[in-house]
Each structure stands twice: as C-alpha cells, then as structure tokens.
Design a protein around this motif. Structure first.
Motif: not given
Length: 109
Positions: A73-78, A80-88
């Motif tokens: 779960d931690d790996n998957l959440l990380n 997702i967070k990386q995908l979202f980091d630079d998005k509006s």
C-alpha cells in the motif's frame, strides 16, 4: 534480485520483436555474448544497460523487474503521489473522478 527471471523476460520481449541477440547487443552497445549471459541469468547488468535494453524492447523497467519489486500500500500510494505532484488541482480532481468511475464499473452489484 532474480537475474534468471529478468533474463527470461528480456529474451521473451526480444523474440516478440524478432530481434537477434546481435541486433539487441548492437543497439545497447554491448557484446552479443553478454546479452546471452544476461538472458540466461549468468551475468548482472548495470542500471544504464538495463535502461537501454528496456528502451529498445519498449517495455518498462518495472515490467522487467516485476518479481523483484515489492508492491504494498505504501508503495502504491507513493506512486500515486508522484503522479499527482506537478498536476493542477483540476487535473487531480479529474483523475480522481476517472478512478471513481472505473471502480464503480468494476464493482457493480
């Protein structure tokens, strides 16, 4: 890391593309005998070589290393967070809406 499985995946993908060991070796700038040793799991390879092989085979590194990567779960959440980091904010909301829609179709009663 399981180098035998890594080598098998590299070989499978090379054959799907109808590439010889020589052709892959030329692209990656290593010897054909070294490619053979990698495919048999007899030799380790550098990250640079792995990236060049993955690029030529048009596969991701995580696909080639899938039995070596621990998924939790931690790996998957990380991820997702990386995908979202630079998005509006609107892009993030749209992604969440897509995921909700996907889950609603997957888990219909």
């Amino acid at each position: 890391m399981n180098y035998v499985n890594l080598g098998k995946r590299i070989r499978e993908e090379r054959l799907k593309l109808n590439l010889t060991q020589e052709q892959l070796a030329e692209y990656v700038d290593i010897s054909a005998s070294y490619i053979g040793q990698i495919e048999r799991g007899e030799r380790n390879l550098t990250l640079d070589t792995l990236v060049r092989i993955a690029n030529r085979l048009t596969v991701s590194i995580d696909y080639l290393l899938n039995d070596s990567i621990i998924v939790n779960d931690d790996n998957l959440l990380n991820q997702i967070k990386q995908l979202f980091d630079d998005k509006s904010l609107s892009d993030k909301q749209m992604a969440i809406d897509v995921i909700r829609t996907m889950f609603s179709h997957l888990y219909k009663d």
